[in-house]
Enzyme design. Structure first.
Site, PDB file in Angstrom:
ATOM      1  N   ASP A 185       0.776  -1.198  -0.072  1.00 18.15           N
ATOM      2  CA  ASP A 185       0.002   0.109  -0.258  1.00 18.15           C
ATOM      3  C   ASP A 185       0.807   1.276   0.071  1.00 18.15           C
ATOM      4  O   ASP A 185       0.525   2.048   0.706  1.00 18.15           O
ATOM      5  CB  ASP A 185      -1.010   0.116   1.294  1.00 18.15           C
ATOM      6  CG  ASP A 185      -2.220  -1.116   0.986  1.00 18.15           C
ATOM      7  OD1 ASP A 185      -1.839  -1.622   0.072  1.00 18.15           O
ATOM      8  OD2 ASP A 185      -3.029  -0.887   1.996  1.00 18.15           O
ATOM      9  N   ASP A 212      -0.739  -4.245  -3.798  1.00 14.88           N
ATOM     10  CA  ASP A 212      -1.630  -3.145  -3.976  1.00 14.88           C
ATOM     11  C   ASP A 212      -1.089  -1.928  -4.059  1.00 14.88           C
ATOM     12  O   ASP A 212      -1.413  -0.968  -3.046  1.00 14.88           O
ATOM     13  CB  ASP A 212      -2.706  -3.601  -2.911  1.00 14.88           C
ATOM     14  CG  ASP A 212      -3.396  -4.882  -3.128  1.00 14.88           C
ATOM     15  OD1 ASP A 212      -3.607  -5.245  -4.310  1.00 14.88           O
ATOM     16  OD2 ASP A 212      -3.790  -5.193  -2.013  1.00 14.88           O
ATOM     17  N   TRP A 275     -10.608  -3.229  -5.990  1.00 13.30           N
ATOM     18  CA  TRP A 275     -10.883  -3.255  -4.771  1.00 13.30           C
ATOM     19  C   TRP A 275     -12.112  -2.507  -4.389  1.00 13.30           C
ATOM     20  O   TRP A 275     -12.430  -1.379  -4.682  1.00 13.30           O
ATOM     21  CB  TRP A 275      -9.843  -2.321  -3.995  1.00 13.30           C
ATOM     22  CG  TRP A 275      -9.884  -1.957  -2.753  1.00 13.30           C
ATOM     23  CD1 TRP A 275     -10.441  -2.845  -1.625  1.00 13.30           C
ATOM     24  CD2 TRP A 275      -9.673  -0.735  -1.991  1.00 13.30           C
ATOM     25  NE1 TRP A 275     -10.507  -2.201  -0.454  1.00 13.30           N
ATOM     26  CE2 TRP A 275      -9.913  -1.076  -0.432  1.00 13.30           C
ATOM     27  CE3 TRP A 275      -9.006   0.427  -2.399  1.00 13.30           C
ATOM     28  CZ2 TRP A 275      -9.590   0.002   0.443  1.00 13.30           C
ATOM     29  CZ3 TRP A 275      -8.802   1.383  -1.138  1.00 13.30           C
ATOM     30  CH2 TRP A 275      -9.058   1.275  -0.271  1.00 13.30           C
TER      31      TRP A 275
END
Length: 358
Positions: A185, A212, A275
């Site tokens: 992230d 991600d 997502w």
């Protein structure tokens, strides 16, 4: 909307080369879209006391609320271990590293989603873990590095290893000549609210991560940049480049004219997955990767499902990518037609906004 194909990527940073994270074809030219803005107020930051402030946050705090014009925070070379937040009532702020290289000025911290807050009020959560958080419109950053150096290996007992380096939740965010580094992230490209437009244009930059690590609901362009895949804390190779959470009717994440590389195993990374934040089925995640060089690390079927949501029900596509990780059109690898690609150019993402250095 069509635009001329941008220049090929140039030489990479010595730091990145030394780390073995990128190859010898890399970041783009220094030219920016648009023209340079007029004179701005400048505040200086220096760790050694030679500036007006010794921390970046102190300079941000000195910007007047609802300031009507550009304020440049000139940050002298050094490593600034702090978190920085630019609140929504302080627009038109530029963070400008003043060194000869974007590696000379580094803003770094190590909060993660599961890191307990010092006041005992719980943990930071993913968005709260950001080293730099931008909530003000018309923000710019250039010639510096933003890092989250949370140590996953040393914190295996901690729940929540998401660790954001840079979070944006604003419109007209221009990131030019920066390095954004983390693991899981790394770069959260968000909007102020689900129904708010939040455009981000990143050029001539580097983003490093593994899971991600380019994610969120912003209308975001990563152009003429290098996306470097990193191994996990245990040395394994596995991950996802993007995790868009785009609202229906909005444009999501566009990666264009760039390079995806890194010292990881072949066929170990997905380009992305959808997502649906909070299980919101109304979202319509979008990621397009076009005119980009893909290393052999990218899987032959580059998109995958997430949390019960199928990528096939959302908007994922490629166009004229090259390199050993590129592939031909198939049910598992959608490719835009020329006509579709003409409506998925950088300028289509930016709309009436022309980013200009200021």
């Amino acid at each position: 909307m069509r635009h001329p194909h941008r220049n090929a990527l140039g030489a990479l940073l010595p730091l990145a080369l030394a780390a073995g994270l990128v190859h010898a074809a890399g970041a783009g030219p220094r030219d920016a879209i648009g023209t340079t803005a007029s004179t701005a107020t400048t505040l200086t930051v220096a760790k050694d006391g030679t500036g007006q402030y010794t921390t970046v946050q102190a300079a941000v705090n000195a910007v007047p609320a609802n300031n009507p014009s550009r304020v440049v925070i000139a940050v002298k070379p050094g490593t600034y271990r702090e978190t920085v937040k630019v609140p929504s009532n302080k627009p038109h702020v530029t963070l400008q590293g003043t060194g000869g290289s974007r590696t000379d000025t580094v803003i770094v911290y190590n909060n993660a989603s599961g890191t307990p807050k010092p006041d005992g009020s719980g943990t930071y959560g993913t968005s709260g873990s950001a080293t730099v958080a931008v909530e003000a419109d018309d923000f710019q950053a250039r010639n510096l590095s933003i890092t989250n150096d949370f140590d996953e290996k040393a914190n295996q007992s901690l729940s929540g290893h998401q660790a954001v380096a840079l979070r944006t939740a604003a419109d007209k965010v221009f990131l030019d000549g920066v390095i954004v580094t983390g693991d899981q992230d790394t770069l959260l490209l968000d909007t102020a609210a689900k129904d708010r437009l939040g455009r981000v244009y990143m050029s001539n930059s580097y983003v490093l991560g593994n899971v991600d690590f380019i994610f969120g609901r912003a209308t975001a362009v990563i152009d003429r940049s290098v996306i470097t895949l990193r191994k996990r804390w245990d040395g394994s190779s596995a991950g996802y480049v993007t995790a868009p959470s785009t609202a229906a009717g909005r444009k999501g994440i566009l990666i264009a004219n760039s390079t995806v590389n890194g010292d990881v195993s072949n066929g170990s990374f997905y380009l992305g997955r959808p997502w649906h934040a909070g299980g919101d089925a109304s979202l319509d995640p979008q990621a397009t990767v076009r005119n980009t060089t893909l290393s052999a690390a990218i899987k032959a079927a580059p998109w995958t499902d997430m949390s019960g949501f199928s990528w096939r029900d959302d908007r994922f596509a490629e166009y004229r990518n090259t390199g050993p990780g590129a592939g031909t059109a198939s049910a598992d690898r959608p490719q835009l037609t020329d006509a579709q690609a003409a409506d998925q150019e950088v300028t289509d993402w930016l709309g009436d906004w022309t980013p200009a250095a200021s």
